[in-house]
Each structure stands twice: as C-alpha cells, then as structure tokens.
Design a protein around this motif. Structure first.
Motif, PDB file in Angstrom:
ATOM      1  N   PRO A   1       0.814  -1.224   0.000  1.00  0.00           N
ATOM      2  CA  PRO A   1       0.000   0.000   0.000  1.00  0.00           C
ATOM      3  C   PRO A   1       0.846   1.271   0.000  1.00  0.00           C
ATOM      4  O   PRO A   1       0.318   2.356  -0.257  1.00  0.00           O
ATOM      5  CB  PRO A   1      -0.816  -0.128   1.288  1.00  0.00           C
ATOM      6  CG  PRO A   1      -0.010  -1.022   2.160  1.00  0.00           C
ATOM      7  CD  PRO A   1       0.669  -1.988   1.247  1.00  0.00           C
ATOM      8  N   ASP A   2       2.146   1.146   0.303  1.00  0.00           N
ATOM      9  CA  ASP A   2       3.044   2.296   0.239  1.00  0.00           C
ATOM     10  C   ASP A   2       3.620   2.485  -1.159  1.00  0.00           C
ATOM     11  O   ASP A   2       4.532   3.288  -1.359  1.00  0.00           O
ATOM     12  CB  ASP A   2       4.182   2.133   1.250  1.00  0.00           C
ATOM     13  CG  ASP A   2       4.946   0.823   1.072  1.00  0.00           C
ATOM     14  OD1 ASP A   2       4.592   0.041   0.155  1.00  0.00           O
ATOM     15  OD2 ASP A   2       5.888   0.579   1.845  1.00  0.00           O
ATOM     16  N   LYS A   3       3.067   1.700  -2.122  1.00  0.00           N
ATOM     17  CA  LYS A   3       3.472   1.767  -3.531  1.00  0.00           C
ATOM     18  C   LYS A   3       4.912   1.317  -3.740  1.00  0.00           C
ATOM     19  O   LYS A   3       5.579   1.707  -4.699  1.00  0.00           O
ATOM     20  CB  LYS A   3       3.243   3.166  -4.107  1.00  0.00           C
ATOM     21  CG  LYS A   3       1.777   3.597  -4.081  1.00  0.00           C
ATOM     22  CD  LYS A   3       1.580   5.001  -4.627  1.00  0.00           C
ATOM     23  CE  LYS A   3       0.103   5.344  -4.729  1.00  0.00           C
ATOM     24  NZ  LYS A   3      -0.648   5.106  -3.499  1.00  0.00           N
TER      25      LYS A   3
ATOM     26  N   GLY B   1      -3.130  -4.364  -2.901  1.00  0.00           N
ATOM     27  CA  GLY B   1      -2.241  -3.349  -2.378  1.00  0.00           C
ATOM     28  C   GLY B   1      -2.909  -2.025  -2.094  1.00  0.00           C
ATOM     29  O   GLY B   1      -2.228  -1.008  -1.953  1.00  0.00           O
ATOM     30  N   SER B   2      -4.220  -2.008  -1.992  1.00  0.00           N
ATOM     31  CA  SER B   2      -4.957  -0.755  -1.810  1.00  0.00           C
ATOM     32  C   SER B   2      -5.972  -0.889  -0.686  1.00  0.00           C
ATOM     33  O   SER B   2      -6.617  -1.923  -0.539  1.00  0.00           O
ATOM     34  CB  SER B   2      -5.686  -0.382  -3.109  1.00  0.00           C
ATOM     35  OG  SER B   2      -6.598   0.678  -2.908  1.00  0.00           O
ATOM     36  N   GLU B   3      -6.091   0.162   0.118  1.00  0.00           N
ATOM     37  CA  GLU B   3      -7.154   0.246   1.117  1.00  0.00           C
ATOM     38  C   GLU B   3      -8.372   0.885   0.468  1.00  0.00           C
ATOM     39  O   GLU B   3      -8.293   2.004  -0.051  1.00  0.00           O
ATOM     40  CB  GLU B   3      -6.696   1.076   2.308  1.00  0.00           C
ATOM     41  CG  GLU B   3      -7.788   1.376   3.324  1.00  0.00           C
ATOM     42  CD  GLU B   3      -8.357   0.130   3.979  1.00  0.00           C
ATOM     43  OE1 GLU B   3      -9.373  -0.391   3.465  1.00  0.00           O
ATOM     44  OE2 GLU B   3      -7.786  -0.314   4.989  1.00  0.00           O
ATOM     45  N   THR B   4      -9.494   0.188   0.486  1.00  0.00           N
ATOM     46  CA  THR B   4     -10.717   0.740  -0.100  1.00  0.00           C
ATOM     47  C   THR B   4     -11.491   1.587   0.894  1.00  0.00           C
ATOM     48  O   THR B   4     -12.367   2.354   0.505  1.00  0.00           O
ATOM     49  CB  THR B   4     -11.640  -0.384  -0.596  1.00  0.00           C
ATOM     50  OG1 THR B   4     -12.197  -1.074   0.533  1.00  0.00           O
ATOM     51  CG2 THR B   4     -10.891  -1.368  -1.487  1.00  0.00           C
ATOM     52  N   ASP B   5     -11.228   1.411   2.201  1.00  0.00           N
ATOM     53  CA  ASP B   5     -11.947   2.116   3.266  1.00  0.00           C
ATOM     54  C   ASP B   5     -13.439   1.793   3.278  1.00  0.00           C
ATOM     55  O   ASP B   5     -14.253   2.586   3.757  1.00  0.00           O
ATOM     56  CB  ASP B   5     -11.748   3.632   3.165  1.00  0.00           C
ATOM     57  CG  ASP B   5     -10.399   4.066   3.715  1.00  0.00           C
ATOM     58  OD1 ASP B   5     -10.052   3.625   4.817  1.00  0.00           O
ATOM     59  OD2 ASP B   5      -9.690   4.819   3.025  1.00  0.00           O
ATOM     60  N   MET B   6     -13.791   0.630   2.771  1.00  0.00           N
ATOM     61  CA  MET B   6     -15.194   0.225   2.753  1.00  0.00           C
ATOM     62  C   MET B   6     -15.607  -0.325   4.121  1.00  0.00           C
ATOM     63  O   MET B   6     -14.858  -1.043   4.764  1.00  0.00           O
ATOM     64  CB  MET B   6     -15.410  -0.829   1.668  1.00  0.00           C
ATOM     65  CG  MET B   6     -16.832  -1.355   1.568  1.00  0.00           C
ATOM     66  SD  MET B   6     -18.037  -0.084   1.131  1.00  0.00           S
ATOM     67  CE  MET B   6     -17.629   0.210  -0.587  1.00  0.00           C
ATOM     68  N   MET B   7     -16.774   0.034   4.564  1.00  0.00           N
ATOM     69  CA  MET B   7     -17.366  -0.411   5.825  1.00  0.00           C
ATOM     70  C   MET B   7     -16.647   0.214   7.019  1.00  0.00           C
ATOM     71  O   MET B   7     -15.945   1.205   6.866  1.00  0.00           O
ATOM     72  CB  MET B   7     -17.449  -1.929   5.898  1.00  0.00           C
ATOM     73  CG  MET B   7     -18.154  -2.559   4.700  1.00  0.00           C
ATOM     74  SD  MET B   7     -19.725  -1.784   4.208  1.00  0.00           S
ATOM     75  CE  MET B   7     -20.770  -2.192   5.583  1.00  0.00           C
TER      76      MET B   7
END
Length: 745
Positions: free
Chosen positions: A337-339, A398-404
C-alpha cells in the motif's frame, strides 16, 4: 447444474468412498468437486461468479456478461444471455464492483459488436454451460466456440475449441465495468506465441496495477495491436490497448491460452508463468486444480442422502475459500500500500480482506480447517499496517478501499493469537492493533475515545457515511479484542484501558426505548427514533438489527435490556415483527424473518443468542429454518451478498452445529446440526466427528449431547475440544426441549 461425472440419484457420501451405479467404480476416492455448484449465488443478490479458481487463488478466471450494474458486480448475472469476455480477476459476492482485469474474447468472423459498454459479445445458453470447483465451460452460440477455463494460483488457463472458420481472439485491456476505469495499458509481442503487458486502473481498488504474461499454444497467423488515448478531465491519461490475434481454424481445433498475472511487474508475471504454466496441456491443469479443491473440500466430510443438501453444503465450503486471495509472486514479491515492492520471506501474502463481513464466521472457520493460511493472513495484515500506517479495513491489490467500518483486522489477529496458531510476532501484532485503535484523526476514533461514543451530529471528514451508532458498537467490540490479547500477554494497564473502551456500547443504550440509539454531541438521544427505520446513523441496518452487536458482552446486554426473560421477549419480537406489506426495504434487507436479516452480516449471530435464555430450542428452531429455507442448490440460492465467504461460512459452521457468537472467545455456541454424520479432518490423522441421531428438517431440536461420551449440559463447546479430535453426539427430536438451559448463578 450439470455434472460431468454421472452420479446416481440418492447417492450416499461416506468418508472416502462413493456408492456408484457401476460396481467397477466403487471404492474410488471421492471427487468433492462434483458436489460444488458455482452457479449458486449468481442470481438474486448473491453476486457470485461461476468461473475457475483454486482455493484462495490470485486468479479468478470467469465470464463477464459485458454490462454494468449492481446485479453484475461479479461480472456475471445468471438471467443474462450475453458473454463479452473472460477476465482474470473477480470479487466474490461484494456490494461494489471492480477488477475484471485481462479480458479475452474468442470469435469467428463476422463478429457481433454492440455499442459500449457491451462491445464484442456472443449469445449463450445455460443448456450449454457447466461448472464445478476449478472448472467452467460455456458454448458461445454465435461463433460455435466452446470455452473451457481452469486455473493455477497465479495463472488462468483457457481452452477454446473452434469450428472451421476465420477466427480471432481479442485481448482487451481498455474494457472496464462498474466502478473500474482503465488508466493506462500496454501490450507487447514477445514472439510468435507470446504477449506481455499491463493494465493500470482506478476504482474501488485505487491505483491498481496488474501485469501479465500470456502464451498461446499455436503461433499467431497474424496480430493487430490497436491503442487509443484515454481522456480524463480533458487530458490524455494513458492508452487503451486491444490485441487481435487472427487464426484460420480447422473443425474442432483447440487453442490453449495460459496467462500469468502479477502485481509487481511483467518480469514477475513471467516468473509466475514459468513456475506454474509451462505445459500446454489443459487437462493437466484441470487435474491439479481438482486435486487442490479435493484436498480443501475433503477436510470436512458429510454423510447424507439428499443430493441438493450435499451440493449446498460443499458449495458453501467452496465459496468460503475463494477469499482472501493470494497477492504475491512465486518469489514472495508483492506490491504494498506504500506503492513499494516488498517480499514475503517464508510466508505468502494475502489480500482481498472483507473484514466487516468475514471476521464473524469465515476467519473462525479458517482457524479450524486452514490454520496454516491463518498464520500467513495475520502476517499479511501486520505487514499491510506497517506499510500503510494502520490495519486494513477492506483491502485488495495493495490498496485500502476504506469500505465499511470498524478495525476488524483486530479480531482476526487476536483469534489466531488466542488459539495459538502460527509463528507471527505477537508483539508486532498487538502494536499495530493499538496503533490503529488510537488514530484520533481517522474515522472519528478520537471522538469515540474522548466521548465514549460517536455523536451523530458531527461530520466525519474522512468518510461520507455517518454510521455513528454502528461505529461506536463495532469499535467497542474491537477494543475488547485488544484488551483480551493485552491481558493474555501480561500488559495489564493496556488491557484495563481497552476493557474500559469495550464498555462504550453502554453509552448508546437508551433505557427508555430499550434500544441502541444515536446520540448527539451534547449527550441527547436522537428524537423520534423508530428502530424499524433505516437511517444514515446505522450501517446497512436498522435499530433492531444493531441492538445485538455486543458479541463480547452478551451478559452485559442482557442486564441492560432488563434480564434474561426480557431479553428473550426482545428476541421474540425481533423474529416476529414482520415489515409492512408495502414497506420499501433497502437492497441489503433480504432473507428476512421478522426484523432479522440473514442477507446482511449484523444479524448473523442473533439466532444463537437464545442460548443465553431459558429457551435454547429457539436457537435450534431459527437456525434450522435459515439453513433449510435460505440456502438452496439454485442460482438464487443465497439470500444476500456472499461477501467474500461470510454468507457461506455461516452455513458451514451452522451445519456443523456450532457458531462463534464472540469470534475471539474460543467458544462456539451449539445450534442444530444439518447432517447425520460429519467428520472434520486435521493434521496428524486427527478427526472430530459430529453425529446427529434422527436429525431431519422436523427433528431439529436437541434432546441431548455427549462430548466424547460425557453428557454436555451447556450449549457451547470450546475450540480446543474440537481440534484435539473426538466425537460429539447429538440426539435429535421433533419437539422443543429444555436441553442447554443454564441455571441462574
């Protein structure tokens, strides 16, 4: 569903053999894949896909109907009649649509092309379509092409059987559906049979990168590469690449396409290919996929004479093991997630964690049947937090969707720790849990810490949804999980702090209404509160459904509501208060029994709460009703979103006669078993048998229970009792009993 293996009506499953119509076929190892119907959940609200995947595989190779929409979030919707491609990534039963990466479509000339988004497509019929675990097949009737799909962990394998014709295979990297949009793409010809490239996209998974390496079993007759600019906000962002591979095919000529994917690089995709897909024999890959599924499905064996029930069970077990998914190359490299590129040393990185859903039953199920993967999943969550600054809420690719809502990586980590699973670093794990729970500027955690609840009249600058009441309750549960882990590790001050936070659920209980109720920043409960209404303050639910979200302190909730008798009456009202006939219900309110909603996760533990009353038989009654009425062997056989395995894990565990009301307690509430005999197989030849004498739809009530020959009087069993092997014996009856009633202290 069509089975490729012919099976007898009334087939009785045994531990390792299958009764056969043919005497010569007896005593063969049971092929569990034939009892999986991947079409379950592809209609109604299930949002599942029917394509090919191995357990927890990075590749989900499945057909796409070609049209967007909520019903087609998984790419495929059973009532549709078109197929517009076979892509390598899909989501199982989620409420948001993304992926559909690296899409192939075979045709003969002239081909059908409609306006976008459908594009190039073919009609198909379910009469000429079939699937089982690890395999999918469909006949494209417009082109007379038969398509077969299977997979390895990181590679999709396709076999096209063509007629005599001028034919072509399209590889379309520009195509996108639902939330997904192509940002950039690239295709390069390596040699006469090989292509490589990438697709960058943006959607639910932010800045997603997929690289591929694909090889055809026959040299191209010719190749056309077309690219067009992708315009966004008036600027050229990148290019959309489409490859057209042309062939003059003979009658029944077969072309096999092997495609490896990577989140790291084209070189990573090639390494994955060399490790998993060097041979061009489709059947050899199918054999391996079936073996992987048989090993996974064979961990639980059922004895049952009803084929539909058997298929429903094994399909649920199958669905429970489609996610989380492997997210890393064969050398351990993965995109963080830090690319940056990271490397998992001695463990496998996982992604696609639908944690608000799956912490409830799917992850506890994994601690029983997939403990080795649980260890790697926990390491994946810790690594993600170290790279991203917090534990994932709902991450993929590798990504946070921030869902829920909530920080429900915490119960997954804590459950594994308390059960002694794996070799992950407990100190690092607890550190990341505490760090996430103390992010004051993230999702109103600071407000929650300072006020003991989240007020509904304060805007969350991070997220558009309010959901204040639900956040308070979910945070309180996660805080309890941190407290119990800290206590176990001897960190008393930390434990005391989080135990105090875990009681914050009490701050939103209104004694006057006897419901959890939204509160404003001045401490006033919201006016004119109606628990049956769906409001912005409660996540995908109403006041009835979220009242019970105190899994960590049911005794405390009973006290708030007014004692055991009043608690039972409140549960009775929950299951009998039927919505008005003309009431407009939201899309997630499906599978309803009164106000109970089995189609969405907040209700999933509620039927088991009768075990805390003087009427455990009501748990047995409602659990049996849910299993028999809301799970079916049909495309519309799921009453709600599959949600990456949670809907199915509920069924698997309930069919075993157990369920984790509190997922970190190490304790399972006893319900009602589905089958007369089940066996759970562990390492070192340990077996836990579940026997249910006289069980049936009518005989759903528990008369008595013995664990290893000793009478069990309380309606729960410990995880350790299951894992060391043994026998639990139920005697069932058709009338409610007093078994399991716990006397007042």
């Amino acid at each position: 569903m069509k089975y490729l293996t012919i099976i007898c009506v009334g087939l009785a499953l045994t531990a390792v053999t299958v009764s056969s119509c043919n005497e010569k076929e007896s005593n063969q190892i049971l092929d569990y894949t034939q009892f999986v119907n991947p079409f379950i959940g592809t209609d109604f609200t299930g949002n599942t896909y029917p394509g090919a995947q191995v357990p927890f595989g990075m590749v989900q190779l499945s057909p796409d109907n070609g049209l967007p929409g909520w019903d087609r979030i998984a790419g495929y919707f059973y009532p549709d009649s078109t197929i517009a491609g076979f892509s390598h990534t899909h989501l199982s039963g989620t409420g948001a649509g993304d992926l559909y990466d690296i899409s192939f479509m075979p045709v003969t000339l002239p081909y059908n092309e409609a306006e976008q988004p459908l594009g190039i497509h073919s009609k198909f019929s379910h009469e000429k379509e079939s699937a089982y675990a690890g395999y999918y097949q469909v006949f494209l009737q417009d082109y007379k092409i038969n398509v077969e799909l299977t997979a390895t962990e990181r590679c999709g394998i396709q076999r096209y059987t063509f007629p005599k014709a001028e034919s072509a295979i399209f590889l379309n990297l520009k195509k996108a559906m639902n939330w997904d949009e192509t940002k950039d793409s690239y295709i390069e010809q390596v040699d006469s049979v090989t292509l490589k490239g990438y697709r960058y996209s943006n959607g639910w998974a932010r800045n997603q990168k997929i690289y591929f390496y694909t090889k055809f079993s026959r040299p191209f007759d010719s190749l056309q590469l077309d690219k067009s600019p992708i315009i966004k906000d008036g600027k050229e962002n990148g290019h959309g690449y489409i490859a057209r591979i042309n062939y003059n095919t003979s009658e029944n000529e077969q072309i096999v396409i092997r495609t490896a994917i990577s989140g790291v690089s084209m070189e990573g995709a090639e390494r994955n290919f060399m490790a998993e897909a060097q041979e061009s024999d489709f059947d050899s890959y199918l054999y391996k996929a079936k073996k992987l599924w048989n090993d996974a499905l064979g961990k639980i064996e059922v004895e049952n004479s009803d084929m539909d029930e058997t298929v429903t069970f094994y399909t649920a077990l199958y669905h429970s093991m489609l996610a989380p998914t492997i997210y890393g190359d064969v050398d351990g490299s993965y995109y963080g997630p830090d690319k940056k590129i990271h490397k998992a040393d001695g463990w496998t990185n996982y992604s696609t964690f639908s944690l608000w859903d799956t912490y409830r039953a799917a992850h506890p199920l994994f601690t029983i049947i997939q403990p080795e993967r649980v260890n790697d999943m926990v390491k994946s969550l810790i690594a993600f937090s170290e790279q991203n600054g917090r534990l994932p809420v709902w991450n993929m690719f590798g990504s946070e969707t921030d869902m829920m809502i909530g920080y429900h990586s915490v119960p997954v980590i804590v459950d594994a720790y308390l059960k002694g699973i794996g070799d992950f670093d407990a100190e690092s794990a607890l550190k990341e849990c505490v760090k996430t729970a103390n992010l004051d500027d993230y999702r109103q955690i600071g407000l929650y810490k300072n006020m003991g609840y989240i007020p509904y009249d304060v805007v969350d600058k991070y997220n558009s949804e309010n959901w204040s009441l639900s956040k308070t309750l979910e945070y309180a549960f996660d805080d309890y999980c941190i407290a119990i882990m800290a206590e176990k590790m001897g960190k008393e001050d930390l434990a005391d702090n989080f135990y105090k936070r875990a009681s914050n659920y009490r701050n939103v209980f209104n004694e006057n209404s006897s419901f959890m109720q939204p509160k404003d920043s001045k401490g006033n409960f919201i006016a004119r509160f109606k628990p049956e209404e769906y409001t912005p303050h409660i996540t995908e639910s109403n006041g009835w459904q979220y009242l019970w979200s105190v899994q960590h302190d049911v005794d405390g909730l009973i006290e708030l509501i007014g004692g055991k008798k009043r608690f039972e009456e409140k549960l009775d009202s929950m299951f009998t208060l039927i919505p008005k006939e003309n009431e407009q219900l939201p899309i997630f309110s499906t599978g309803m029994i009164g106000q109970y909603v089995h189609g969405n996760e907040p209700s999933h533990h509620v039927a088991y709460l009768y075990n805390y009353t003087d009427s455990p038989w009501k748990t047995q009654k409602y659990v049996s009703e849910i299993m028999h009425e809301l799970y079916k062997n049909s495309p519309d056989g799921l009453c709600g979103n599959e949600d990456c395995g949670q809907m199915s894990a509920w069924y698997v565990m309930s069919a075993m006669g157990i369920y984790p009301v509190n997922p970190v307690s190490g304790e399972y509430q006893i319900g009602t078993p589905m089958f007369s005999e089940m066996q759970i197989r562990f390492a070192e030849n340990k077996v836990f048998k579940i026997l249910a004498k006289n069980v049936s739809r009518e005989n759903c009530y528990v008369k008595s229970v013995k664990l290893n020959g000793v009478a069990l009087e309380k309606p729960f069993i410990n995880h350790k009792d299951i894992m060391k092997g043994g026998v639990i014996e139920f005697t069932m009856t058709d009338k409610p009993t007093k078994w399991g009633v716990i006397a007042e202290k």
